[in-house]
Design an enzyme around this catalytic site. Sequence first.
Site: not given
Ligand code: BG6
Ligand code: MG
Length: 222
Positions: A112-114, A15, A143, A43-44, A7-9, A167-168
């Site tokens: 990552s979900a980001s 972050t 997730k 988170k996640g 996972d990243l964040d 994962e955190d």
């Molecule tokens: C996850 C974070 O990695 O990404 C979440 O843990 C965050 O907190 C999600 O909401 C989405 O991120 P982004 O950067 O697309 O807004």
């Molecule tokens: Mg994370």
Amino acid sequence: MKGFIFDLDGVIVDTAKYHYLAWKHLADQLGIPFSEEDNERFKGVSRRRCLEILLEMGGMEVPQIQFDAWLQEKNEDYLRYISQMDSSEILPDVPRVLDYLRGKDIPMALGSASKNAKAILEKVELTSYFRTIVDGTEVAKAKPDPEVFLIAAYRLKIPPADCVVLEDALAGIEAANSAGMYSIGIGDPKVLFEADRVFRDFTQIELDYLEELLYLNSKPVK
Ligand code: BG6
Ligand code: MG
């Protein structure tokens, strides 16, 4: 052969604190109390789902156009924080673990979900470690659904039972477990109690332990 999915964040970079600050800023504007403890639920979880949770907390329902405007506002705020990032924000001992695995030729992926994941990896100059990056622009189900990790395993060409996930977020540990992968929690054992193993941070991960993981039998299907 094992595959590692990170996972990243909150795992590679801190972050999670910037996500929290950006959500807190919006929550304050909307008059919704929002603590670091509340932030655990974010988170996640995808950006969209985070805003849904925040509005549920405030007992608010808003038209789609307002919802989208707040999503954008939160992200612009978050992007201001991450625009300042560089490799000094990589969490302690992450490079030690990445270098060890790369030295053993272990395939690694980011899951990552980001939607900002690729940009962040570039900023901290870690992109080249990962054979594939699966981010929030590619997954339909957030997730704790295992989709993000299953896509990563597929692209690494490693069976899920031979993948290790770091994962955190509890949602991420649940995703790894339902994908049939070995889950390592990074953070508080009380929060991440469902993980196969938990470390406070990467400084606690010994290379002997990683070595053992490489020779561990495939995770039995539950
Ligand atoms: C996850 C974070 O990695 O990404 C979440 O843990 C965050 O907190 C999600 O909401 C989405 O991120 P982004 O950067 O697309 O807004
Ligand atoms: Mg994370």
